[in-house]
Design a protein around this motif. Structure first.
Motif, PDB file in Angstrom:
ATOM      1  N   GLY A  60      88.465 -72.856  68.951  1.00  0.00           N
ATOM      2  CA  GLY A  60      89.493 -73.618  69.726  1.00  0.00           C
ATOM      3  C   GLY A  60      88.824 -74.851  70.233  1.00  0.00           C
ATOM      4  N   GLU A  66      88.212 -73.045  76.688  1.00  0.00           N
ATOM      5  CA  GLU A  66      88.870 -71.705  76.072  1.00  0.00           C
ATOM      6  C   GLU A  66      89.547 -71.021  77.265  1.00  0.00           C
ATOM      7  N   HIS A 111      93.109 -72.381  77.386  1.00  0.00           N
ATOM      8  CA  HIS A 111      93.848 -72.470  76.309  1.00  0.00           C
ATOM      9  C   HIS A 111      95.401 -72.192  76.628  1.00  0.00           C
ATOM     10  N   SER A 145      98.327 -74.916  75.916  1.00  0.00           N
ATOM     11  CA  SER A 145      99.369 -74.624  74.873  1.00  0.00           C
ATOM     12  C   SER A 145     100.717 -74.811  75.299  1.00  0.00           C
ATOM     13  N   ILE A 176      97.384 -72.808  65.877  1.00  0.00           N
ATOM     14  CA  ILE A 176      96.900 -73.350  66.822  1.00  0.00           C
ATOM     15  C   ILE A 176      97.726 -72.550  68.097  1.00  0.00           C
ATOM     16  N   PHE A 213      95.990 -69.831  70.766  1.00  0.00           N
ATOM     17  CA  PHE A 213      95.913 -70.170  72.377  1.00  0.00           C
ATOM     18  C   PHE A 213      96.409 -68.939  73.133  1.00  0.00           C
ATOM     19  N   ARG A 221      91.847 -65.617  66.344  1.00  0.00           N
ATOM     20  CA  ARG A 221      90.840 -66.513  66.004  1.00  0.00           C
ATOM     21  C   ARG A 221      90.634 -66.722  64.477  1.00  0.00           C
ATOM     22  N   THR A 236      90.201 -76.328  66.447  1.00  0.00           N
ATOM     23  CA  THR A 236      91.433 -75.375  66.467  1.00  0.00           C
ATOM     24  C   THR A 236      91.927 -75.431  65.131  1.00  0.00           C
ATOM     25  N   TYR A 237      91.497 -75.899  64.078  1.00  0.00           N
ATOM     26  CA  TYR A 237      92.060 -75.744  62.574  1.00  0.00           C
ATOM     27  C   TYR A 237      90.855 -76.072  61.677  1.00  0.00           C
ATOM     28  N   ASN A 282      93.391 -82.978  67.832  1.00  0.00           N
ATOM     29  CA  ASN A 282      94.634 -82.367  68.181  1.00  0.00           C
ATOM     30  C   ASN A 282      96.115 -83.231  68.438  1.00  0.00           C
TER      31      ASN A 282
END
Length: 314
Positions: A18, A23, A26, A30, A83, A87, A92, A179-180, A280
């Motif tokens: 993330g 964290e 999140h 989101s 993503i 969140f 994960r 996150t990706y 992001n």
């Protein structure tokens, strides 16, 4: 599969961290991410429908804009659902093959997006510097050729990336601080020599985004030279106004793109959470802003939207 006791050379599953250090936030992060994603979907679909239903908008600039919108829809849809799942549900895990596929889609679609922005710059150059030849230069065949060349370039030049990562050993960790799945984020986890792979990535970046940006700058230099040679101030302002929307699209796309690219390779002093957050933004903001910019700044699209809404209400 815990990262602490993982010892494999090629993991079956990666774990997305993330945004490092954020964290606990999140869920709150989101909310705007989800809203921006929904706005991006609605704005791009609306733009495609407006241009499709209005024959007056079947011109090179708007056709290239359609290609850009389709690319934006695919780009956001290849990343944002995962993503948001991360969140919302702390989901994960991402399979190795899925991770490589996502990485390929992100980089190839971003390359295509850059190419379509270049095509739109070329359209503005022809429209302003060679207005009498615009329709003869940008024929339907040329527009189709531009589109196919842009898609092919992104698909072909980025196709080695998954294989370059597929053949690496990952003996350090299977936790991706992102996150990706992204090329540089993955290659940093490898325990093998990656100099050749990094070099290829840099060459591809130069042949795509960097070269596109240079050509866009060149086109606007020629446009400005032509504009300032016009006899009246009113004519200069009117001509420049046709480029405003495209200039905003260029800034919205390339600013976070270059920040993310340079930070990965040279910005080691920048906090990871800032870099990941901007990365992001790069995937979220341009796809949402592109149709909005053209919708607000372009009278013909505004009229097309009103006409489309009127047709639906009848």
């Amino acid at each position: 599969m815990l990262a602490s006791n993982w010892t494999g050379l090629q993991p079956a599953i990666f774990l997305l961290l993330g945004i490092p250090g954020l964290e606990t936030f999140h869920i709150w992060i989101s909310i705007p991410f989800c809203l921006v994603y929904l706005m991006s979907l609605m704005a791009n679909v609306a733009l495609l429908l407006i241009i499709k239903t209005d024959p007056k908008l079947h011109e090179p600039m708007y056709l290239f804009l359609c290609m850009l919108s389709v690319t934006d829809l695919m780009l956001t849809s290849s990343t944002l659902p995962k993503i948001l799942s991360l969140f919302w549900f702390n989901d994960r895990e991402i399979y190795f093959e899925t991770c490589l596929t996502q990485m390929y889609l992100i980089h190839s679609l971003s390359t295509m997006e850059s190419g379509f922005i270049l095509a739109m710059a070329f359209d503005r150059y022809v429209a302003i510097c060679h207005p009498l030849r615009h329709s003869t230069i940008l024929t339907p065949a040329v527009i189709l050729g531009f589109g196919l060349a842009t898609v092919s370039r992104g698909a072909v030049l980025l196709s080695p990336h998954p294989f370059l990562l597929r053949w690496l050993s990952y003996c350090r960790t299977n936790v991706i601080s992102h996150t990706y799945c992204e090329f540089m984020a993955l290659i940093k986890l490898a325990c093998a020599e990656t100099k050749i792979r990094r070099t290829y990535s840099l060459i591809v970046a130069f042949l795509t985004g960097d070269l596109d940006f240079i050509l866009i700058i060149c086109s606007y230099v020629l446009i400005l030279l032509t504009v300032f040679s016009l006899p009246s101030k009113a004519a200069r302002l009117k001509t420049l106004s046709t480029c405003v929307s495209h200039v905003w699209v260029i800034l919205v796309f390339y600013t976070p793109a270059f920040f993310s690219f340079l930070t990965h390779r040279f910005g080691h002093h920048i906090a990871p959470r800032i870099h990941i957050f901007v990365a992001n933004i790069y995937l979220l903001i341009p796809p949402m802003m592109n149709p909005i910019i053209y919708g607000v700044k372009t009278k013909r699209i505004r009229e097309g939207l009103f006409k489309f809404l009127t047709m639906k209400c009848v």
